[in-house]
Motif scaffolding. Sequence first.
Motif, mmCIF file in Angstrom:
data_model
loop_
_atom_site.group_PDB
_atom_site.id
_atom_site.type_symbol
_atom_site.label_atom_id
_atom_site.label_comp_id
_atom_site.label_asym_id
_atom_site.label_seq_id
_atom_site.Cartn_x
_atom_site.Cartn_y
_atom_site.Cartn_z
ATOM 1 N N LEU A 26 -23.155 -3.715 -25.635
ATOM 2 C CA LEU A 26 -22.470 -5.025 -25.239
ATOM 3 C C LEU A 26 -22.652 -6.199 -26.100
ATOM 4 C CD1 LEU A 26 -20.356 -6.258 -23.231
ATOM 5 C CD2 LEU A 26 -22.284 -6.866 -21.729
ATOM 6 N N GLU B 199 -22.304 1.405 -17.067
ATOM 7 C CA GLU B 199 -21.148 0.510 -16.424
ATOM 8 C C GLU B 199 -22.023 -0.399 -15.752
ATOM 9 O OE1 GLU B 199 -18.677 3.283 -13.900
ATOM 10 O OE2 GLU B 199 -19.790 4.853 -14.920
ATOM 11 N N THR B 200 -20.901 -1.497 -15.414
ATOM 12 C CA THR B 200 -21.273 -2.928 -14.773
ATOM 13 C C THR B 200 -21.539 -2.503 -13.319
ATOM 14 O OG1 THR B 200 -19.576 -3.595 -15.970
ATOM 15 C CG2 THR B 200 -20.540 -5.119 -14.404
ATOM 16 N N CYS C 141 -16.402 -1.601 -19.096
ATOM 17 C CA CYS C 141 -17.381 -2.791 -18.696
ATOM 18 C C CYS C 141 -16.556 -4.039 -18.482
ATOM 19 C CB CYS C 141 -18.459 -3.148 -19.859
ATOM 20 S SG CYS C 141 -19.046 -4.937 -19.680
ATOM 21 N N LEU D 282 -26.064 -4.133 -15.848
ATOM 22 C CA LEU D 282 -25.710 -2.771 -16.355
ATOM 23 C C LEU D 282 -26.484 -1.700 -16.093
ATOM 24 C CD1 LEU D 282 -24.371 -3.690 -19.972
ATOM 25 C CD2 LEU D 282 -23.113 -3.683 -17.959
ATOM 26 N N CYS E 134 -21.875 -8.444 -11.353
ATOM 27 C CA CYS E 134 -21.805 -9.671 -12.278
ATOM 28 C C CYS E 134 -21.572 -10.775 -11.400
ATOM 29 C CB CYS E 134 -20.585 -9.395 -13.363
ATOM 30 S SG CYS E 134 -20.132 -10.831 -14.276
ATOM 31 N N LEU F 74 -21.255 2.343 -23.799
ATOM 32 C CA LEU F 74 -20.782 1.355 -22.778
ATOM 33 C C LEU F 74 -19.637 1.737 -22.422
ATOM 34 C CD1 LEU F 74 -21.538 -1.348 -21.830
ATOM 35 C CD2 LEU F 74 -19.960 -2.217 -23.322
#
Lengths: 135, 305
Positions: free
Chosen positions: B52, B215-216, B29, B211, B219, B26
């Motif tokens: 996460l 990576e994000t 994030c 995700l 959101c 991750l």
Amino acid sequence: MITFRLSTHSGVPPYLQIVQQVKQAIRLGILLKGDQLPTVKEVVGMVAINPNTVFKAYRELEMLGLVEGRTGSGTFVLGRPAGPPPEIQNAVVNSLINWINEAKKAGLDEESIEALINSTLHNIKRGNNESTNNK
Amino acid sequence: MNQQTISKNAIETKGLGKRYRSFWALKDCSINVPKGSVSALVGPNGAGKTTLLKLLVSLSRASAGSANVLNKSPSQSPEYLSEIGYLAQEIPMYARLNAKEHIAMGLHLNDNWDSELATKRLNELAIPLDRPVGKLSGGQRAQVALGLALAKKPKLLLLDEPVAALDPLARIDFLKSLAQAVTDADGELTVVMSSHLLADLERVCDHIVILASGETQLCEDIETALKSHKLLVGVRKEAVDSDKYTIIQQSHTARETTLLVRLNDTKYHDSHWHMRDVDIEEIVLAYMGQSREQADTIAAKGGVR
């Protein structure tokens, strides 16, 4: 009492499906003036949906003047949406049934009938729009 | 207590990352999950969803960045963990113990435990409380696990692919129970649920975290996402990001160009494009496809002979 159904592939947002189903139930006389709508928790338990979606649908119905939320006791039907009363709807349904039987006799299957209705509705709508837009 | 430090978000992470040796499971994030929302955590396998969730419930320690969960930093302290319910993917329970024994055990292990609520919930679902959970159906076992997680009266519920192994009927039943718990909590319960079943998520969730490649990608609340993402179809042209929109995914045929974009201005209009609404599934697939293209490009560059 009304039972909700939810389709996740119709492209219609869930809250709008609830709004449409309540409207339809009132139009068809399944829900009458003074009837109570299911509580948010009941709806959530019926169709597995986010409670905020139900709140949103009920708020929308309130704004349309179809239902009234009474604090602490629930949401109640106020009246019918614009449109003809149930008797006339029933008459239209009967002629629709005749038409469908005719279409089936002519060899159309359900899918083609649906497609035919949708495309005709669409054409009529577009025709109207174009004439009002003066295009 | 200082009101200003109380956040509207149940979860806030900044640059959160987890590294195993040289591999970042991750990376960077940064997400905000509003209090009371039901958030869908989606992304391809290996995107870092489980990582996460484990970081949030303090089953693993972050290698980078920070997290703020219910106004606390993740830790193993009972005070932190008592407010969080977590359901791991494999639904760990003692196969030989029945639901009643699990509930009794929960009472010993937790300060704020509601045995009555758990019993009532399972009775309503007609789940045999005296049968070893190893002998229950998959759907029933998932319901028992959910009941146990809720008996803690958590403020945050983290569910890692809770419905992945269930048949369609059991899945809907599970989602009904979850949605009812959210209704009962009246805005006091936040849920984060990872899943691959996008249609289910669209029903129950009102917020989404995408995700991909660790990576994000996105959101935000689902309503906003649906409004800001559009499909643009028009005569073929080389399209580039503009100040009006960001291209998430593009495809070209000989004559036609199709773009899935995120609009910066929701009133955007250009007669070159025919604009159409998209659903959550299309948005998720576009972001997942974008990250795969990037990965392919990197692989291709590295693989130059």
